[in-house]
Design a protein around this motif. Sequence first.
Motif, PDB file in Angstrom:
ATOM      1  N   LYS A 129      30.617  47.611  21.729  1.00 22.21           N
ATOM      2  CA  LYS A 129      30.462  47.053  23.067  1.00 22.21           C
ATOM      3  C   LYS A 129      29.098  47.415  23.624  1.00 22.21           C
ATOM      4  CE  LYS A 129      32.625  46.650  27.527  1.00 22.21           C
ATOM      5  NZ  LYS A 129      33.742  46.983  28.382  1.00 22.21           N
ATOM      6  N   ASP A 179      26.785  47.663  26.990  1.00 22.10           N
ATOM      7  CA  ASP A 179      26.869  47.732  28.449  1.00 22.10           C
ATOM      8  C   ASP A 179      26.015  46.616  29.044  1.00 22.10           C
ATOM      9  OD1 ASP A 179      28.552  49.949  28.456  1.00 22.10           O
ATOM     10  OD2 ASP A 179      26.855  51.356  28.396  1.00 22.10           O
ATOM     11  N   VAL A 180      26.665  45.776  29.829  1.00 26.35           N
ATOM     12  CA  VAL A 180      25.962  44.625  30.410  1.00 26.35           C
ATOM     13  C   VAL A 180      25.608  44.949  31.858  1.00 26.35           C
ATOM     14  CG1 VAL A 180      26.115  42.183  30.952  1.00 26.35           C
ATOM     15  CG2 VAL A 180      27.263  43.075  28.920  1.00 26.35           C
ATOM     16  N   LYS A 181      24.306  44.950  32.136  1.00 24.34           N
ATOM     17  CA  LYS A 181      23.830  45.231  33.495  1.00 24.34           C
ATOM     18  C   LYS A 181      22.964  44.085  34.024  1.00 24.34           C
ATOM     19  CE  LYS A 181      23.951  50.152  32.620  1.00 24.34           C
ATOM     20  NZ  LYS A 181      23.201  51.366  32.380  1.00 24.34           N
ATOM     21  N   ASN A 183      22.651  39.745  34.886  1.00 26.63           N
ATOM     22  CA  ASN A 183      23.389  38.530  35.232  1.00 26.63           C
ATOM     23  C   ASN A 183      22.648  37.261  34.814  1.00 26.63           C
ATOM     24  OD1 ASN A 183      25.638  39.790  36.381  1.00 26.63           O
ATOM     25  ND2 ASN A 183      24.523  40.127  38.296  1.00 26.63           N
ATOM     26  N   GLY A 239      22.157  38.614  29.807  1.00 25.36           N
ATOM     27  CA  GLY A 239      23.428  39.236  30.152  1.00 25.36           C
ATOM     28  C   GLY A 239      24.605  38.411  29.638  1.00 25.36           C
ATOM     29  N   TYR A 240      24.488  37.077  29.764  1.00 22.25           N
ATOM     30  CA  TYR A 240      25.535  36.197  29.240  1.00 22.25           C
ATOM     31  C   TYR A 240      25.645  36.339  27.724  1.00 22.25           C
ATOM     32  CZ  TYR A 240      28.054  32.001  27.908  1.00 22.25           C
ATOM     33  OH  TYR A 240      28.961  31.141  27.362  1.00 22.25           O
ATOM     34  N   MET A 250      24.881  38.981  26.017  1.00 23.44           N
ATOM     35  CA  MET A 250      25.479  40.295  25.744  1.00 23.44           C
ATOM     36  C   MET A 250      27.007  40.245  25.938  1.00 23.44           C
ATOM     37  SD  MET A 250      22.544  42.510  27.678  1.00 23.44           S
ATOM     38  CE  MET A 250      22.801  44.178  27.113  1.00 23.44           C
ATOM     39  N   LYS A 251      27.463  39.582  27.003  1.00 22.84           N
ATOM     40  CA  LYS A 251      28.898  39.438  27.236  1.00 22.84           C
ATOM     41  C   LYS A 251      29.547  38.647  26.104  1.00 22.84           C
ATOM     42  CE  LYS A 251      28.581  39.535  32.245  1.00 22.84           C
ATOM     43  NZ  LYS A 251      28.686  38.741  33.488  1.00 22.84           N
ATOM     44  N   THR A 252      28.891  37.605  25.665  1.00 23.63           N
ATOM     45  CA  THR A 252      29.418  36.793  24.564  1.00 23.63           C
ATOM     46  C   THR A 252      29.471  37.593  23.273  1.00 23.63           C
ATOM     47  OG1 THR A 252      28.492  34.826  25.615  1.00 23.63           O
ATOM     48  CG2 THR A 252      29.116  34.616  23.313  1.00 23.63           C
ATOM     49  N   ASN A 262      29.904  40.853  23.111  1.00 21.67           N
ATOM     50  CA  ASN A 262      31.045  41.759  23.271  1.00 21.67           C
ATOM     51  C   ASN A 262      32.356  41.047  22.935  1.00 21.67           C
ATOM     52  OD1 ASN A 262      29.504  43.964  24.021  1.00 21.67           O
ATOM     53  ND2 ASN A 262      29.749  43.611  26.218  1.00 21.67           N
ATOM     54  N   THR A 263      32.509  39.835  23.433  1.00 20.06           N
ATOM     55  CA  THR A 263      33.726  39.064  23.152  1.00 20.06           C
ATOM     56  C   THR A 263      33.842  38.763  21.666  1.00 20.06           C
ATOM     57  OG1 THR A 263      33.598  38.048  25.346  1.00 20.06           O
ATOM     58  CG2 THR A 263      34.979  36.949  23.717  1.00 20.06           C
TER      59      THR A 263
END
Length: 109
Positions: free
Chosen positions: A12, A14-16, A18, A22-23, A25-27, A29-30
């Motif tokens: 994982k 850490d997303v800081k 937006n 950041g998107y 990084m979130k993707t 993680n998923t």
Amino acid sequence: MKKLDNNGKHTKIDVKRNDEIGYLMKTFNTMSYNIDYLVNVNYREKLTRKEAQIKALQSQINPHFIFNTLENINWLAQLNGINEISTTVTALANIMEASICRGSKLVTL
């Protein structure tokens, strides 16, 4: 991404942010979580399937082993002319054969 590549486990970040990064990084993680989940589900499914196959084989081996042992005793009794043992063992083998459905579905009385 190097952590995921090296150890193959869920990693994982850490997303800081937006923004687009950041998107991304979130993707990531998923995606990392989904890969880990699917690997574990696949592993458990294969393990469960193997355990079921082993249990099925064991349940087939045990009755057949006993049945074959009874047949050996029967033939030894016949070779030695001990008809009482042969008759008794044959009757027991017939009962066992009926219980494991090796013969026909109907059992005559």
